[in-house]
Design a protein around this motif. Structure first.
Motif, PDB file in Angstrom:
ATOM      1  N   GLN A 310       0.876  -1.177   0.000  1.00 48.22           N
ATOM      2  CA  GLN A 310       0.000   0.000   0.000  1.00 48.22           C
ATOM      3  C   GLN A 310       0.909   1.221   0.000  1.00 48.22           C
ATOM      4  N   ARG A 311       0.617   2.190  -0.877  1.00 48.40           N
ATOM      5  CA  ARG A 311       1.436   3.409  -0.924  1.00 48.40           C
ATOM      6  C   ARG A 311       0.546   4.643  -1.008  1.00 48.40           C
ATOM      7  N   THR A 312       0.716   5.541  -0.055  1.00 53.78           N
ATOM      8  CA  THR A 312       0.009   6.817  -0.049  1.00 53.78           C
ATOM      9  C   THR A 312       0.914   7.858  -0.702  1.00 53.78           C
ATOM     10  N   PRO A 313       0.440   8.595  -1.711  1.00 47.84           N
ATOM     11  CA  PRO A 313       1.276   9.650  -2.299  1.00 47.84           C
ATOM     12  C   PRO A 313       1.736  10.632  -1.219  1.00 47.84           C
ATOM     13  N   PHE A 314       3.004  11.062  -1.299  1.00 44.84           N
ATOM     14  CA  PHE A 314       3.587  11.882  -0.232  1.00 44.84           C
ATOM     15  C   PHE A 314       2.779  13.147   0.041  1.00 44.84           C
ATOM     16  N   ARG A 315       2.372  13.864  -0.993  1.00 52.09           N
ATOM     17  CA  ARG A 315       1.652  15.115  -0.756  1.00 52.09           C
ATOM     18  C   ARG A 315       0.304  14.885  -0.074  1.00 52.09           C
ATOM     19  N   VAL A 316      -0.340  13.770  -0.382  1.00 49.35           N
ATOM     20  CA  VAL A 316      -1.620  13.420   0.265  1.00 49.35           C
ATOM     21  C   VAL A 316      -1.375  13.096   1.737  1.00 49.35           C
ATOM     22  N   GLY A 317      -0.407  12.219   1.978  1.00 44.16           N
ATOM     23  CA  GLY A 317      -0.119  11.779   3.350  1.00 44.16           C
ATOM     24  C   GLY A 317       0.388  12.905   4.234  1.00 44.16           C
ATOM     25  N   ILE A 318       1.212  13.785   3.658  1.00 47.03           N
ATOM     26  CA  ILE A 318       1.823  14.829   4.482  1.00 47.03           C
ATOM     27  C   ILE A 318       0.799  15.907   4.847  1.00 47.03           C
ATOM     28  N   ARG A 319      -0.137  16.180   3.951  1.00 49.93           N
ATOM     29  CA  ARG A 319      -1.199  17.133   4.285  1.00 49.93           C
ATOM     30  C   ARG A 319      -2.069  16.598   5.411  1.00 49.93           C
ATOM     31  N   GLU A 320      -2.415  15.341   5.297  1.00 50.86           N
ATOM     32  CA  GLU A 320      -3.238  14.682   6.315  1.00 50.86           C
ATOM     33  C   GLU A 320      -2.530  14.706   7.677  1.00 50.86           C
ATOM     34  N   SER A 321      -1.208  14.521   7.663  1.00 46.88           N
ATOM     35  CA  SER A 321      -0.438  14.441   8.908  1.00 46.88           C
ATOM     36  C   SER A 321      -0.195  15.799   9.549  1.00 46.88           C
ATOM     37  N   LEU A 322       0.021  16.831   8.726  1.00 47.26           N
ATOM     38  CA  LEU A 322       0.514  18.099   9.244  1.00 47.26           C
ATOM     39  C   LEU A 322      -0.522  19.202   9.427  1.00 47.26           C
ATOM     40  N   TRP A 323      -1.698  19.077   8.798  1.00 46.91           N
ATOM     41  CA  TRP A 323      -2.616  20.220   8.872  1.00 46.91           C
ATOM     42  C   TRP A 323      -3.010  20.615  10.302  1.00 46.91           C
ATOM     43  N   PRO A 324      -3.066  19.677  11.281  1.00 45.44           N
ATOM     44  CA  PRO A 324      -3.394  20.135  12.644  1.00 45.44           C
ATOM     45  C   PRO A 324      -2.322  21.068  13.229  1.00 45.44           C
ATOM     46  N   PHE A 325      -1.101  21.053  12.654  1.00 47.08           N
ATOM     47  CA  PHE A 325      -0.003  21.879  13.178  1.00 47.08           C
ATOM     48  C   PHE A 325       0.177  23.171  12.376  1.00 47.08           C
ATOM     49  N   LEU A 326      -0.755  23.420  11.467  1.00 43.20           N
ATOM     50  CA  LEU A 326      -0.676  24.613  10.628  1.00 43.20           C
ATOM     51  C   LEU A 326      -0.939  25.861  11.473  1.00 43.20           C
ATOM     52  N   VAL A 327      -0.060  26.845  11.380  1.00 41.86           N
ATOM     53  CA  VAL A 327      -0.190  28.063  12.181  1.00 41.86           C
ATOM     54  C   VAL A 327      -1.261  28.994  11.602  1.00 41.86           C
ATOM     55  N   ASP A 328      -1.345  29.063  10.275  1.00 42.01           N
ATOM     56  CA  ASP A 328      -2.294  29.969   9.610  1.00 42.01           C
ATOM     57  C   ASP A 328      -3.695  29.349   9.626  1.00 42.01           C
ATOM     58  N   LYS A 329      -4.473  29.687  10.649  1.00 45.34           N
ATOM     59  CA  LYS A 329      -5.798  29.077  10.839  1.00 45.34           C
ATOM     60  C   LYS A 329      -6.772  29.433   9.710  1.00 45.34           C
ATOM     61  N   LYS A 330      -6.616  30.639   9.149  1.00 41.02           N
ATOM     62  CA  LYS A 330      -7.530  31.049   8.071  1.00 41.02           C
ATOM     63  C   LYS A 330      -7.382  30.115   6.871  1.00 41.02           C
ATOM     64  N   TRP A 331      -6.126  29.787   6.561  1.00 34.71           N
ATOM     65  CA  TRP A 331      -5.859  28.875   5.444  1.00 34.71           C
ATOM     66  C   TRP A 331      -6.515  27.516   5.725  1.00 34.71           C
ATOM     67  N   ARG A 332      -6.370  27.077   6.985  1.00 37.42           N
ATOM     68  CA  ARG A 332      -6.914  25.759   7.364  1.00 37.42           C
ATOM     69  C   ARG A 332      -8.432  25.724   7.142  1.00 37.42           C
ATOM     70  N   GLN A 333      -9.115  26.804   7.538  1.00 39.15           N
ATOM     71  CA  GLN A 333     -10.578  26.841   7.404  1.00 39.15           C
ATOM     72  C   GLN A 333     -11.004  26.820   5.938  1.00 39.15           C
ATOM     73  N   THR A 334     -10.279  27.545   5.090  1.00 37.52           N
ATOM     74  CA  THR A 334     -10.710  27.602   3.677  1.00 37.52           C
ATOM     75  C   THR A 334     -10.465  26.286   2.966  1.00 37.52           C
ATOM     76  N   VAL A 335      -9.409  25.586   3.340  1.00 37.89           N
ATOM     77  CA  VAL A 335      -9.068  24.360   2.600  1.00 37.89           C
ATOM     78  C   VAL A 335      -9.820  23.144   3.123  1.00 37.89           C
ATOM     79  N   PHE A 336     -10.019  23.090   4.430  1.00 37.76           N
ATOM     80  CA  PHE A 336     -10.551  21.846   5.010  1.00 37.76           C
ATOM     81  C   PHE A 336     -12.007  21.927   5.418  1.00 37.76           C
ATOM     82  N   HIS A 337     -12.643  23.086   5.280  1.00 45.52           N
ATOM     83  CA  HIS A 337     -14.054  23.172   5.708  1.00 45.52           C
ATOM     84  C   HIS A 337     -14.933  23.716   4.607  1.00 45.52           C
TER      85      HIS A 337
END
Length: 337
Positions: A310-337
């Motif tokens: 099983q292989r998860t593409p790096f950009r897919v896996g890294i977004r899933e792993s790191l978005w909770p640590f994103l400092v720019d909350k506005k960016w997080r809201q627009t992309v994930f909600h």
């Protein structure tokens, strides 16, 4: 149909319903049992979750962070190890516990050898005693990185003490349990509790704080691998082994995207639409810390030929792993909600 026949049919139907309910209740406790060491660590948590969500009765053990979810077991305590294996009688043991930070290993050689080698050999012996299939997690650092890609049959030549202890652990496992498996894997990333848990995710702060230039290694070739993928491979390998006792020996698994840490950092920036011009590639070989192999790429064709992987593409896996640590909350809201 007379009343007697109707009553008789109803009672047969009710008996079937009772039987179905009993079967459902039994099914709530899967009959396949797996024990995971290092279940509080980065990989161990993913392995526990993977088996638990796929109809395995899973028990995890840890040490300093074990309670309340996992069993507290000191792997250097042979009596404690013996007791949990005898009590639980696992079909499979996935041995994730290890000291895996090369620079720490260099400064604590004796303690690391106890955990990576002695405890692994003892665990293999105990697994053999109950007929459990043991998967020992090893590393691409058993190779010197001069002649990739590496097959399972290629001669190891570790450059640092971490690689040496993991190789000695492999030998201790296979000497004490000829039916065991060794699974070599490279640099890992995934759902972390803190960024420092992975040599990949730890770069995120340097990526995010673009007001300060950051030097990034652009010499060592790596193959970042998602912990969910390794966990899935462990489960697939275990399930195949339940059907085929010839499944044993050494195996390799790895992501297939070749990147330096500089390239990973740029990919992380790209995944979050962040600037990367402050990241500086350093092409010289590192002069501090434990020696690292230049390119220890693992050939995974042995597992692939078994239909395992099983292989998860790096950009897919890294977004899933790191978005909770994103400092720019506005960016997080627009992309994930």
């Amino acid at each position: 149909m007379d009343n007697w026949s109707r009553l008789n049919n109803q009672s047969i139907f009710l008996m079937h319903l009772v039987q179905l309910n009993m079967n459902c209740e039994d099914a709530n406790i899967p009959n396949r049992r797996v024990l995971i060491t290092g279940a509080t660590g980065l990989l161990g948590r993913a392995v526990y979750k993977e088996f638990n969500e796929n109809d395995w009765h899973s028990v995890g053990c840890g040490y300093s962070r074990a309670r309340p979810k996992f069993e507290r077991v000191n792997l250097l305590d042979s009596v404690g190890v013996h007791n949990i294996i005898q009590d639980f009688q696992p079909h499979v043991i996935v041995h994730c516990a290890a000291e895996r930070r090369p620079d720490v290993v260099e400064t604590q050689a004796d303690a690391v050898s106890q955990l990576n080698v002695t405890a692994s050999g003892n665990l293999a012996k105990e697994a053999a005693g109950v007929g459990a299939f043991l998967i020992y997690i090893s590393t691409d650092y058993v190779f010197d990185g001069t002649n990739p890609p590496y097959k399972e049959s290629d001669a190891p030549n570790p450059l640092n003490l971490y690689g040496k202890t993991k190789l000695e652990g492999e030998k201790a496992v296979l000497e004490n349990n000829e039916g065991a498996a060794v699974l070599r894997i490279p640099i890992l990333y995934g759902e972390v509790e803190k960024l420092e848990e992975s040599a990949v995710t730890v770069m995120f702060d340097k990526v995010q704080f673009s007001n300060k230039s950051a030097n990034m290694d652009h010499w060592q070739q790596r193959f970042p691998t998602n912990i969910k993928d390794v966990a899935s491979v462990c489960r697939q390998l275990s399930e195949k082994r339940m059907l085929d006792p010839s499944i044993k020996g050494t195996f390799h698994w790895s992501g297939n995207e070749q990147m330096t840490k500089y390239e990973m950092a740029c990919a992380i920036a790209d995944a979050f639409n962040l600037p990367s011009s402050h990241l500086r590639p350093i092409t010289d070989s590192p002069v501090v810390g434990a020696l690292r192999p230049r390119n220890a790429q693992l050939d995974c064709s042995k597992l692939e030929m078994l239909g395992i992987g099983q292989r998860t593409p790096f950009r897919v896996g890294i977004r899933e792993s790191l978005w909770p640590f994103l400092v720019d909350k506005k960016w997080r809201q627009t992309v994930f909600h």
